[in-house]
Design an enzyme around this catalytic site. Structure first.
Site, mmCIF file in Angstrom:
data_model
loop_
_atom_site.group_PDB
_atom_site.id
_atom_site.type_symbol
_atom_site.label_atom_id
_atom_site.label_comp_id
_atom_site.label_asym_id
_atom_site.label_seq_id
_atom_site.Cartn_x
_atom_site.Cartn_y
_atom_site.Cartn_z
ATOM 1 N N THR A 4 -1.924 5.229 2.245
ATOM 2 C CA THR A 4 -2.727 4.751 2.631
ATOM 3 C C THR A 4 -3.139 4.074 3.661
ATOM 4 O O THR A 4 -1.608 2.942 4.105
ATOM 5 C CB THR A 4 -3.147 3.775 1.127
ATOM 6 O OG1 THR A 4 -2.425 4.877 -0.374
ATOM 7 C CG2 THR A 4 -3.887 3.058 0.669
ATOM 8 N N LEU A 7 0.926 -0.927 0.125
ATOM 9 C CA LEU A 7 -0.077 0.126 -0.175
ATOM 10 C C LEU A 7 0.784 1.253 0.009
ATOM 11 O O LEU A 7 1.858 0.805 0.311
ATOM 12 C CB LEU A 7 -0.502 -0.265 0.866
ATOM 13 C CG LEU A 7 -1.826 -0.962 1.242
ATOM 14 C CD1 LEU A 7 -2.824 -0.794 2.525
ATOM 15 C CD2 LEU A 7 -2.736 -1.628 0.355
ATOM 16 N N ASP A 8 0.062 2.135 -0.213
ATOM 17 C CA ASP A 8 1.120 3.684 -0.884
ATOM 18 C C ASP A 8 1.485 4.551 0.986
ATOM 19 O O ASP A 8 0.480 3.556 2.026
ATOM 20 C CB ASP A 8 0.085 4.690 -1.502
ATOM 21 C CG ASP A 8 0.522 4.985 -2.791
ATOM 22 O OD1 ASP A 8 1.018 3.817 -3.104
ATOM 23 O OD2 ASP A 8 -0.025 5.318 -3.116
ATOM 24 N N LYS A 9 2.670 4.820 0.838
ATOM 25 C CA LYS A 9 2.188 5.080 2.456
ATOM 26 C C LYS A 9 1.439 5.535 3.085
ATOM 27 O O LYS A 9 0.987 5.681 4.304
ATOM 28 C CB LYS A 9 3.624 6.356 2.726
ATOM 29 C CG LYS A 9 4.561 6.679 3.569
ATOM 30 C CD LYS A 9 4.878 8.004 3.528
ATOM 31 C CE LYS A 9 5.697 8.019 5.650
ATOM 32 N NZ LYS A 9 7.560 9.301 5.120
#
Length: 205
Positions: free
Chosen positions: A63, A59-61
């Site tokens: 998110t 997951l993106d940082k």
């Protein structure tokens, strides 16, 4: 092990068949910081000869939400195979700018932006495809709450695809319009709400 960054315990949602699913906080990168914290908290990881969790997806940082890790090489292989076989269902919640249609489906080309290597885009020809669908859960004056089913897991996919159709996520510093950035959300408004992995045990994760 690398030095363990300080932070509260990571919420563990499910642990079964060598797989651990956590509720990842926003603002924490999946790489060394999160791996070191989870290894120190739970212990008993052995993946690739290291005492660290195995990573099958990211997951993106910014998110938050459901993120799965493997305790062993066997569990990591099973998860990677589940992703390859399309036996993983990922559902997200997103707050986007503007009133989005009640339902929508996107199936577009997808690739790195030719003028900004930090970004991805659907607006140039690419052999890679990106697919997602949504239903609107609630509409506000200038925003919508969407439930998104992700069919492909491209980097920044939800952020880039929705921005390209005029509904950037609130708080998105990279893809958002000025209005979306100024919404005051404080972070990118994206949460991985559900993660279902079939075939790793007697019940889906």
């Amino acid at each position: 092990l690398p030095a363990v960054p300080k932070g509260p315990p990571l919420p563990v949602l499910v642990e079964r068949d060598g797989v651990v699913i956590i509720d990842k906080p926003s603002g924490v990168a999946v790489e060394q910081e999160l791996l070191a914290r989870l290894a120190a908290q739970l212990g008993s990881f052995d993946v690739g000869g290291q005492a660290l969790p195995g990573v099958a997806h990211r997951l993106d940082k910014d998110t938050s939400g459901c993120l799965a890790f493997a305790r062993s090489d066997r569990a990591l292989g099973a998860m990677l195979q589940a992703f390859e076989d399309k036996r993983v269902t990922k559902t997200y919640l997103a707050l986007v700018h503007g009133v989005a249609p009640e339902t929508g489906t996107l199936d577009t080309p997808y690739g790195r932006h030719p003028e900004d290597p930090r970004r991805y885009t659907t607006r140039f020809q690419s052999p890679r495809r990106a697919r997602l669908s949504w239903r609107r859960l609630e509409a506000f004056a200038e925003a919508s709450l969407l439930e998104i089913d992700l069919d492909t897991g491209r980097t920044h996919q939800i952020r880039a695809q929705l921005a390209d159709v005029g509904h950037p996520l609130l708080g998105d510093w990279l893809y958002g319009t000025a209005a979306a950035k100024a919404a005051g959300f404080g972070r990118i408004a994206l949460h991985a709400a559900r993660l279902r992995i079939e075939g790793l045990g007697p019940r889906p994760l």
